[in-house]
Design a protein around this motif. Structure first.
Motif, PDB file in Angstrom:
ATOM      1  N   GLU B 155      93.032 -18.600  48.076  1.00  0.00           N
ATOM      2  CA  GLU B 155      94.487 -18.559  48.225  1.00  0.00           C
ATOM      3  C   GLU B 155      95.120 -17.302  47.651  1.00  0.00           C
ATOM      4  OE1 GLU B 155      96.258 -22.622  47.534  1.00  0.00           O
ATOM      5  OE2 GLU B 155      94.182 -22.994  46.944  1.00  0.00           O
ATOM      6  N   ARG B 156      94.502 -16.161  47.942  1.00  0.00           N
ATOM      7  CA  ARG B 156      95.044 -14.874  47.486  1.00  0.00           C
ATOM      8  C   ARG B 156      95.574 -14.059  48.663  1.00  0.00           C
ATOM      9  NH1 ARG B 156      95.411 -16.986  42.745  1.00  0.00           N
ATOM     10  NH2 ARG B 156      93.473 -17.086  41.538  1.00  0.00           N
ATOM     11  N   PRO B 157      96.717 -13.443  48.503  1.00  0.00           N
ATOM     12  CA  PRO B 157      97.238 -12.571  49.562  1.00  0.00           C
ATOM     13  C   PRO B 157      96.280 -11.416  49.847  1.00  0.00           C
ATOM     14  CG  PRO B 157      98.908 -12.976  47.884  1.00  0.00           C
ATOM     15  CD  PRO B 157      97.618 -13.504  47.346  1.00  0.00           C
ATOM     16  N   ILE B 158      96.379 -10.902  51.072  1.00  0.00           N
ATOM     17  CA  ILE B 158      95.495  -9.819  51.508  1.00  0.00           C
ATOM     18  C   ILE B 158      96.317  -8.582  51.848  1.00  0.00           C
ATOM     19  CG2 ILE B 158      93.861  -9.092  53.301  1.00  0.00           C
ATOM     20  CD1 ILE B 158      93.217 -12.163  53.619  1.00  0.00           C
ATOM     21  N   PRO B 195      99.138 -14.952  52.978  1.00  0.00           N
ATOM     22  CA  PRO B 195      99.975 -13.818  53.407  1.00  0.00           C
ATOM     23  C   PRO B 195      99.141 -12.553  53.569  1.00  0.00           C
ATOM     24  CG  PRO B 195     100.959 -14.939  51.526  1.00  0.00           C
ATOM     25  CD  PRO B 195      99.586 -15.502  51.681  1.00  0.00           C
ATOM     26  N   THR B 196      99.494 -11.779  54.602  1.00  0.00           N
ATOM     27  CA  THR B 196      98.759 -10.543  54.850  1.00  0.00           C
ATOM     28  C   THR B 196      99.754  -9.400  55.074  1.00  0.00           C
ATOM     29  OG1 THR B 196      98.644 -11.195  57.182  1.00  0.00           O
ATOM     30  CG2 THR B 196      96.704 -11.634  55.851  1.00  0.00           C
ATOM     31  N   LEU B 298     106.746 -13.252  51.374  1.00  0.00           N
ATOM     32  CA  LEU B 298     105.693 -13.998  52.066  1.00  0.00           C
ATOM     33  C   LEU B 298     105.115 -15.144  51.228  1.00  0.00           C
ATOM     34  CD1 LEU B 298     103.814 -11.019  53.785  1.00  0.00           C
ATOM     35  CD2 LEU B 298     105.299 -12.718  54.879  1.00  0.00           C
ATOM     36  N   VAL B 299     104.986 -14.945  49.921  1.00  0.00           N
ATOM     37  CA  VAL B 299     104.367 -16.007  49.113  1.00  0.00           C
ATOM     38  C   VAL B 299     105.279 -17.222  49.009  1.00  0.00           C
ATOM     39  CG1 VAL B 299     102.874 -14.473  47.784  1.00  0.00           C
ATOM     40  CG2 VAL B 299     105.164 -15.033  46.926  1.00  0.00           C
ATOM     41  N   ALA B 300     106.557 -17.031  49.349  1.00  0.00           N
ATOM     42  CA  ALA B 300     107.487 -18.154  49.294  1.00  0.00           C
ATOM     43  C   ALA B 300     107.332 -19.091  50.497  1.00  0.00           C
ATOM     44  CB  ALA B 300     108.917 -17.618  49.222  1.00  0.00           C
ATOM     45  N   LEU B 301     106.620 -18.635  51.532  1.00  0.00           N
ATOM     46  CA  LEU B 301     106.483 -19.443  52.751  1.00  0.00           C
ATOM     47  C   LEU B 301     105.278 -20.372  52.671  1.00  0.00           C
ATOM     48  CD1 LEU B 301     107.044 -16.581  55.356  1.00  0.00           C
ATOM     49  CD2 LEU B 301     108.745 -18.216  54.507  1.00  0.00           C
ATOM     50  N   ASP B 302     105.431 -21.574  53.234  1.00  0.00           N
ATOM     51  CA  ASP B 302     104.263 -22.451  53.276  1.00  0.00           C
ATOM     52  C   ASP B 302     103.340 -21.990  54.410  1.00  0.00           C
ATOM     53  OD1 ASP B 302     104.727 -24.385  55.784  1.00  0.00           O
ATOM     54  OD2 ASP B 302     106.656 -24.011  54.791  1.00  0.00           O
ATOM     55  N   GLN B 303     102.095 -22.438  54.341  1.00  0.00           N
ATOM     56  CA  GLN B 303     101.052 -22.008  55.287  1.00  0.00           C
ATOM     57  C   GLN B 303     101.468 -22.141  56.746  1.00  0.00           C
ATOM     58  OE1 GLN B 303      97.305 -23.977  54.944  1.00  0.00           O
ATOM     59  NE2 GLN B 303      96.963 -23.239  52.863  1.00  0.00           N
ATOM     60  N   LYS B 304     102.064 -23.299  57.053  1.00  0.00           N
ATOM     61  CA  LYS B 304     102.396 -23.586  58.443  1.00  0.00           C
ATOM     62  C   LYS B 304     103.432 -22.588  58.960  1.00  0.00           C
ATOM     63  CE  LYS B 304     103.613 -27.602  61.301  1.00  0.00           C
ATOM     64  NZ  LYS B 304     105.051 -27.476  61.601  1.00  0.00           N
ATOM     65  N   THR B 305     104.469 -22.400  58.179  1.00  0.00           N
ATOM     66  CA  THR B 305     105.524 -21.456  58.559  1.00  0.00           C
ATOM     67  C   THR B 305     104.967 -20.051  58.700  1.00  0.00           C
ATOM     68  OG1 THR B 305     106.986 -22.808  57.223  1.00  0.00           O
ATOM     69  CG2 THR B 305     107.852 -20.688  57.955  1.00  0.00           C
ATOM     70  N   LEU B 306     104.144 -19.694  57.724  1.00  0.00           N
ATOM     71  CA  LEU B 306     103.543 -18.363  57.711  1.00  0.00           C
ATOM     72  C   LEU B 306     102.795 -18.103  59.011  1.00  0.00           C
ATOM     73  CD1 LEU B 306     103.131 -16.067  55.527  1.00  0.00           C
ATOM     74  CD2 LEU B 306     100.879 -17.066  55.142  1.00  0.00           C
ATOM     75  N   ARG B 307     101.950 -19.067  59.395  1.00  0.00           N
ATOM     76  CA  ARG B 307     101.116 -18.885  60.578  1.00  0.00           C
ATOM     77  C   ARG B 307     101.932 -18.961  61.866  1.00  0.00           C
ATOM     78  NH1 ARG B 307      95.607 -21.090  60.633  1.00  0.00           N
ATOM     79  NH2 ARG B 307      96.539 -22.856  61.662  1.00  0.00           N
ATOM     80  N   GLU B 308     102.927 -19.829  61.883  1.00  0.00           N
ATOM     81  CA  GLU B 308     103.776 -19.928  63.073  1.00  0.00           C
ATOM     82  C   GLU B 308     104.556 -18.634  63.299  1.00  0.00           C
ATOM     83  OE1 GLU B 308     106.165 -23.421  62.742  1.00  0.00           O
ATOM     84  OE2 GLU B 308     104.525 -24.731  63.397  1.00  0.00           O
ATOM     85  N   ARG B 309     105.071 -18.097  62.200  1.00  0.00           N
ATOM     86  CA  ARG B 309     105.842 -16.850  62.324  1.00  0.00           C
ATOM     87  C   ARG B 309     104.952 -15.686  62.743  1.00  0.00           C
ATOM     88  NH1 ARG B 309     110.200 -16.707  57.343  1.00  0.00           N
ATOM     89  NH2 ARG B 309     111.160 -18.695  57.859  1.00  0.00           N
ATOM     90  N   ARG B 310     103.717 -15.712  62.251  1.00  0.00           N
ATOM     91  CA  ARG B 310     102.798 -14.630  62.608  1.00  0.00           C
ATOM     92  C   ARG B 310     102.508 -14.682  64.105  1.00  0.00           C
ATOM     93  NH1 ARG B 310      97.669 -15.424  59.656  1.00  0.00           N
ATOM     94  NH2 ARG B 310      98.876 -15.091  57.765  1.00  0.00           N
ATOM     95  N   LEU B 311     102.236 -15.886  64.612  1.00  0.00           N
ATOM     96  CA  LEU B 311     101.972 -16.019  66.050  1.00  0.00           C
ATOM     97  C   LEU B 311     103.204 -15.587  66.859  1.00  0.00           C
ATOM     98  CD1 LEU B 311     100.173 -16.910  68.426  1.00  0.00           C
ATOM     99  CD2 LEU B 311     101.040 -19.234  68.123  1.00  0.00           C
ATOM    100  N   ALA B 312     104.369 -16.038  66.418  1.00  0.00           N
ATOM    101  CA  ALA B 312     105.611 -15.690  67.136  1.00  0.00           C
ATOM    102  C   ALA B 312     105.824 -14.177  67.138  1.00  0.00           C
ATOM    103  CB  ALA B 312     106.798 -16.399  66.488  1.00  0.00           C
ATOM    104  N   LYS B 313     105.501 -13.559  66.028  1.00  0.00           N
ATOM    105  CA  LYS B 313     105.661 -12.107  65.912  1.00  0.00           C
ATOM    106  C   LYS B 313     104.801 -11.397  66.957  1.00  0.00           C
ATOM    107  CE  LYS B 313     104.122  -8.642  62.505  1.00  0.00           C
ATOM    108  NZ  LYS B 313     105.301  -8.090  61.821  1.00  0.00           N
ATOM    109  N   TYR B 314     103.557 -11.834  67.104  1.00  0.00           N
ATOM    110  CA  TYR B 314     102.673 -11.168  68.069  1.00  0.00           C
ATOM    111  C   TYR B 314     103.012 -11.531  69.510  1.00  0.00           C
ATOM    112  CZ  TYR B 314     100.114  -8.686  64.594  1.00  0.00           C
ATOM    113  OH  TYR B 314      99.805  -7.789  63.616  1.00  0.00           O
ATOM    114  N   LEU B 315     103.473 -12.776  69.712  1.00  0.00           N
ATOM    115  CA  LEU B 315     103.861 -13.162  71.073  1.00  0.00           C
ATOM    116  C   LEU B 315     105.038 -12.316  71.564  1.00  0.00           C
ATOM    117  CD1 LEU B 315     103.562 -17.068  71.113  1.00  0.00           C
ATOM    118  CD2 LEU B 315     102.072 -15.381  72.215  1.00  0.00           C
ATOM    119  N   ALA B 316     105.855 -11.867  70.633  1.00  0.00           N
ATOM    120  CA  ALA B 316     107.039 -11.083  71.017  1.00  0.00           C
ATOM    121  C   ALA B 316     106.695  -9.623  71.306  1.00  0.00           C
ATOM    122  CB  ALA B 316     108.089 -11.171  69.912  1.00  0.00           C
TER     123      ALA B 316
END
Lengths: 292, 324
Positions: B155-158, B195-196, B298-316
């Motif tokens: 559970e460490r940021p990258i 978070p990455t 980024l560390v303030a976001l929960d896993q689900k939100t983090l991953r959903e936003r990442r996917l949305a970012k790339y889909l856009a």
């Protein structure tokens, strides 16, 4: 299939056969045998004498893989724009115009739904005739949508890749399509929806380095050239010749990069066997009507 | 002035370097002769800043490429040393070998445990041969992936630093699945539960760069470049002449400003006057500030939100239209 596509196919095959005196006969690049074109059509462009796989037009893969009358094309209107105002010896919009005229398509991939031996699948076929099947924003969007649809409708996904790689005219936009398609594949994988990648000749660059190598299974056609860097670039880098058969599907099979090399005429049966193994007794690709 | 770095200066920065040389000579002679040169030195320094501003305010894309590849530019290890309070380097993909073109390890950013990794170029011929000029083989990308999943497990940021001409196009690389290694990283990074943050620090060369570049936040240093193929490669194919690389660099819109305008990156990290290579410490400080900002969000976001936003970012990502 629309009359437009069929007309375009005619134009394209004429263009391809420049070196053949009359369109009725074609010389096999594998064994030199002169092949009757009608016969080639029937054998899906596999040489009857030596088994060499000649190029098969993108739309013909739909006929090859899917059940008759099951095809429904999706996202056909998604088309490339010119986000960078790119110009080399020609303007990118002019290259696009020529490609659209030659293929009758908006971009370098055909996407849609159909049934494979009764199993509902989402299928994408890259069209090499459209700017070398290059991956740009339009292709990235169509493949992403098709895979998201496969995910939400729980239908297996198949992509037939044939591409020179990224579309340079869209530079970073093009590069990011690799990430975009891979990101959707991550979701598909988590949801247990099968994705099969088939690489046909040639598959290179950004296409290989994204969805084409990310299948639950990766398959190749016999003799297909598949790689990341092109042979010319590698030759330049190493300053020497490449080993015999380097980057052929058989070479990749030997090096552990492909699950199987499948003869074209066995593709549908092989895919059906694989997909049944993946989907039977599970809520994916349940046989039934395609349209909901 | 970085004293520890070697390598030639670029033609367009030579006037600045020569002016600075004059200032140093003047100061040295003043120290010996006891002459007061303060006014003159102050004048020349102002002139140097003006000259620098002038040159750097109208850089051509090709000049950015040259800066991004500058022999004195801070490498990943230069940045790691200056940004993190701790660094435990880790090696190997556990399958084939350790790829020196990619470095990474456990680090602390202002006390917070993070994983950091990136492409590593050399500083001279010998170290560049050892590092393969920052061009990784499949085992390099697989090492990177191993480290990233390690960070995920604990559970460490990258944090990744991107600086590569591209993935290495060689026999062994192809045999061992260069394409698969890159593709696998793209998919895996898209799904990471931590978070990455990715920073293009120099050359963002194609798939080899992207293999470390799928992240929640992507930044570029001001003079970094990012493109789908090298300008030389693009010129060789589209212009049939690699010497047209400056034209290709222009056409590909590969600067940080371009990428930001196209919303393909999240921000630009400003470089010290005259470029990151003129002051590694200042460049590192700017990167560090950006990393802290990004991680705080980024560390303030929960896993689900983090991953959903990442996917949305790339889909856009992408520019297209749809005809009806």
């Amino acid at each position: 299939m629309s009359w437009l596509n069929r007309a375009a196919r005619g134009i394209q095959s004429l263009a391809k056969q420049k070196d053949v005196p009359d369109n009725l006969w074609q010389k096999c690049p594998g064994c030199g045998e002169i092949l009757y074109r009608r016969e080639l059509e029937r054998s899906w462009y596999v040489c009857g004498a030596c088994g060499f796989h000649l190029p098969l037009d993108a739309v013909r893969y739909i006929d090859l893989l899917l059940d008759a009358d099951s095809w429904e094309e999706l996202y056909a209107g998604v088309t490339s724009v010119d986000p960078l105002g790119f110009r080399d010896s020609r303007r990118y919009p002019d290259r696009l115009r020529v490609a659209r005229r030659q293929t009758g398509r908006e971009d370098a991939v055909i996407t849609g739904r159909g049934r494979l031996d009764g199993l509902p699948v989402n299928l994408a076929v890259l069209d090499f005739a459209f700017m070398g099947g290059s991956l740009g924003s339009a292709m990235g969007e169509k493949i992403a949508r098709l895979l998201l649809d496969a995910s939400s409708q729980r239908r297996s996904a198949i992509v037939v890749s044939r591409s020179g790689g990224a579309r340079m005219q869209e530079s970073l936009f093009s590069l990011m399509q690799m990430a975009k398609t891979a990101a959707v594949l991550a979701r598909l994988r988590e949801e247990g929806v099968p994705f099969i990648s088939l690489c046909v000749n040639p598959t290179y660059g950004g296409v290989t380095a994204s969805f084409a190598m990310l299948g639950d299974l990766n398959l190749g056609e016999p003799g297909a050239m598949i790689g990341f860097a092109g042979p010319r670039v590698i030759k330049q880098t190493i300053g020497g010749d490449l080993p015999e058969g380097f980057q052929s599907a058989e070479f990749l099979l030997e090096k552990g990069q492909l699950d199987q090399v499948v003869e074209r005429r066995r593709l549908k049966a092989t895919l059906a066997t694989i997909l049944r193994w993946f989907c039977e007794d599970r809520d994916v690709s349940i046989p039934g009507p395609v349209r909901e | 002035m970085p004293e520890t770095t070697k390598g030639p200066w670029l033609d367009f920065e030579r006037p600045i370097v020569e002016l600075e040389e004059r200032i140093r000579t003047l100061e040295a002679s003043a120290a010996v002769g006891g002459v007061d040169v303060a006014d003159e030195v102050a004048h020349l320094r102002r002139k140097a800043v003006r000259l620098s501003d002038d040159i750097f305010s109208k850089l051509e894309p090709w000049q950015r490429v040259q800066l991004a590849r500058h022999g004195r530019r801070p490498t990943t290890l230069d940045l790691i040393e200056r940004i993190f309070t701790q660094f435990v380097p880790l090696h190997g993909d556990r399958q084939f070998r350790d790829d020196p073109a990619i470095v990474g390890g456990l680090a602390r950013l202002e006390g917070r445990p993070v994983l950091v990794l990136g492409h590593q170029k050399g500083r001279d011929t010998r170290s560049n041969v050892q590092r393969n000029f920052g061009m990784a083989h499949p085992e390099g990308y697989r090492k990177a992936l191993r480290l990233m999943t390690l960070a995920e497990r604990f559970e460490r940021p990258i944090i990744t630093f991107i600086d590569t001409p591209g993935a290495y196009p060689g026999l062994g690389a192809e045999e061992r699945g260069q394409a698969e290694a890159i593709a696998h990283n793209l998919r895996a990074m898209a799904a990471l539960r931590v978070p990455t943050v990715a920073v293009v620090t120099g050359e963002g060369g194609s798939g080899g760069a992207l293999a470390l570049g799928v992240a929640d936040r992507i930044y570029m240093l001001e003079n970094a470049v990012y493109s789908v193929i090298s300008p030389e490669g693009c010129a060789a194919i589209l212009w049939r002449d690699a010497a047209k690389a400056p034209d290709a660099a222009k056409a590909m819109r590969l600067t940080a400003a371009d990428a930001f305008r196209h919303t393909l990156i999240d921000g630009i990290v400003g470089e010290p006057v005259g470029g990151a290579h003129r002051d590694h410490a200042a460049a590192a400080l700017a990167v560090k500030a950006q990393l802290l900002d990004a991680l705080a969000e980024l560390v303030a976001l929960d896993q689900k939100t983090l991953r959903e936003r990442r996917l949305a970012k790339y889909l856009a990502m992408g520019e297209w239209t749809e005809r009806r």
